[in-house]
Design an enzyme around this catalytic site. Structure first.
Site, PDB file in Angstrom:
ATOM      1  N   GLN A   2      -2.250  28.342   4.432  1.00  0.00           N
ATOM      2  CA  GLN A   2      -2.048  29.790   4.391  1.00  0.00           C
ATOM      3  C   GLN A   2      -3.282  30.506   3.840  1.00  0.00           C
ATOM      4  O   GLN A   2      -3.747  31.490   4.417  1.00  0.00           O
ATOM      5  CB  GLN A   2      -0.828  30.126   3.511  1.00  0.00           C
ATOM      6  N   ASP A  42      -9.595  19.680   6.744  1.00  0.00           N
ATOM      7  CA  ASP A  42      -8.127  19.639   6.665  1.00  0.00           C
ATOM      8  C   ASP A  42      -7.658  18.322   7.273  1.00  0.00           C
ATOM      9  O   ASP A  42      -8.368  17.722   8.084  1.00  0.00           O
ATOM     10  CB  ASP A  42      -7.509  20.824   7.429  1.00  0.00           C
ATOM     11  N   TYR A  94       5.726  20.197  -9.179  1.00  0.00           N
ATOM     12  CA  TYR A  94       4.623  21.106  -8.847  1.00  0.00           C
ATOM     13  C   TYR A  94       3.970  21.610 -10.138  1.00  0.00           C
ATOM     14  O   TYR A  94       2.740  21.574 -10.288  1.00  0.00           O
ATOM     15  CB  TYR A  94       5.183  22.274  -8.039  1.00  0.00           C
ATOM     16  N   LYS A 119       0.238  21.128 -11.697  1.00  0.00           N
ATOM     17  CA  LYS A 119      -0.636  22.293 -11.898  1.00  0.00           C
ATOM     18  C   LYS A 119      -1.169  22.347 -13.331  1.00  0.00           C
ATOM     19  O   LYS A 119      -2.342  22.630 -13.546  1.00  0.00           O
ATOM     20  CB  LYS A 119       0.098  23.589 -11.530  1.00  0.00           C
TER      21      LYS A 119
HETATM   22  N1  SER Z   1       3.594  30.061  -3.758  1.00  0.00           N
HETATM   23  C1  SER Z   1       3.752  28.893  -4.558  1.00  0.00           C
HETATM   24  C2  SER Z   1       5.067  28.272  -4.363  1.00  0.00           C
HETATM   25  O1  SER Z   1       6.017  29.006  -4.151  1.00  0.00           O
HETATM   26  C3  SER Z   1       3.563  29.220  -6.010  1.00  0.00           C
HETATM   27  O2  SER Z   1       2.294  28.954  -6.399  1.00  0.00           O
HETATM   28  O3  SER Z   1       5.185  27.097  -4.457  1.00  0.00           O
END
Ligand code: SER
Length: 324
Positions: free
Chosen positions: A12, A34, A141, A145
């Site tokens: 994106q 990619d 996630y 991060k």
């Molecule tokens: N846009 C991302 C997600 O929703 C957040 O960093 O995972």
């Protein structure tokens, strides 16, 4: 002049960032990479290499071959996919980043590595979330991060690698749909509104999250990498935001352009839990002070521009196939 590699160049953000970087630094100075084969737009403006960031040898070869000095490392697994496939998320988000940092250390590259509002968790203050605060996320996630932020700071302190990053909020764009994120609802809503005038939202009303329109997200990345390093007290990663809204707020704004647009709700418990663990609105004053961050788009101007762009796509029959 920089020689740049963008990983995740078909994603994106990557798809639009690559073109913005090419405009700024010249087509041949920006190598798009990619796992997926290139699309026409990226191929036309060359060069493009099929590459997987978990393959350190392949990335190293590319960096040497093109004399890369700056890496925008965007290849990542987003929050909802990371909950479904935590092992894959660790591999891509951590091992991929580690590979890039090791290559940057050896080849003296600067590295932009985005973090996210997902780096915060349920014990983080939710309103005006400070730059430096509690970061105990309870999603895979978020774990990747926070670890990524720390790893990037470590490589700067220990090895002098010029690592920089922002905590991107949900990003809204019309060119390439996001995939597997919690904030994706905001993008889906536009496509559904323009095509069908109705949308079923997977987050509850009242779920406030930070968001940003893609031109601002791209400018944040480029401006931070261009910023005078003497001014940076922080590096990984800066809070940045442009707006904070709940699903009903954006639906109301869309309705101003598409009267009759209706929205109902079918809550996805996994994504709702993720969203509930993230801030309502972050404080981005450190980014404003240290490198002059300031967004151009608010909710009103973003919605106007998105709808205009999607209507053109629809007229040219381009929506089918690009729909999120
Ligand atoms: N846009 C991302 C997600 O929703 C957040 O960093 O995972």
């Amino acid at each position: 002049m920089r020689r740049i590699l963008v990983t995740g160049a078909r994603g994106q953000v990557g798809s639009e960032l690559t073109l913005a970087l090419r405009e700024r630094y010249g087509n041949n100075n920006v190598i798009a990479g990619d796992k997926r084969k290139p699309d026409e737009k990226l191929l036309k403006s060359c060069p493009f290499e099929v590459i997987d960031c978990t393959d350190i040898g392949a990335v190293k070869k590319l960096v040497k071959e093109y004399s890369v000095d700056t890496i925008y490392h965007l290849a990542a697994i987003l929050s909802a996919t990371a909950e479904a496939k935590p092992q894959l998320a660790w591999d891509v988000n951590i091992n991929g980043l580690y590979n890039v940092l090791e290559i940057a250390r050896e080849s003296k590259c600067a590295v932009f590595s985005p973090s996210s509002i997902g780096a915060f968790g349920p014990t983080t203050p939710r309103d005006n979330t400070p730059q430096d605060t509690i970061q105990r996320p309870d999603t895979m996630y978020g774990v990747t991060k926070v670890a990524g932020e720390l790893l990037c700071d470590y490589y700067h302190k220990r090895f002098g690698v010029d690592t920089r990053g922002v905590r991107w909020p949900g990003i809204i764009s019309s060119e390439t749909p996001p995939g597997g994120g919690t904030t994706d609802y905001a993008v889906e809503m536009f496509y559904a509104a323009v095509e069908q005038r109705k949308y079923t939202c997977f987050l509850k009303p009242g779920t406030y999250l930070d968001m940003m329109y893609i031109p601002d997200a791209i400018r944040a990345a480029i401006d931070l990498m261009e910023a005078d390093h003497h001014r940076l007290k922080h590096r990984n990663a800066f809070n940045v935001t442009a707006m904070s809204f709940a699903p009903e707020d954006i639906a109301d704004e869309i309705r101003k352009h598409i009267p009759g647009f209706v929205m109902d709700y079918e809550i996805d418990p996994v994504r709702q839990a993720i969203a509930d663990s993230w801030p309502n609105k972050v404080d981005d004053s450190a980014a404003r002070e240290e490198w002059g961050w300031s967004p151009d788009y608010d909710l009103e101007t973003m919605v106007e521009d998105m709808i205009a762009k999607l209507k053109v796509k629809l007229r040219n029959n381009l929506l089918v196939g690009s729909r999120p």
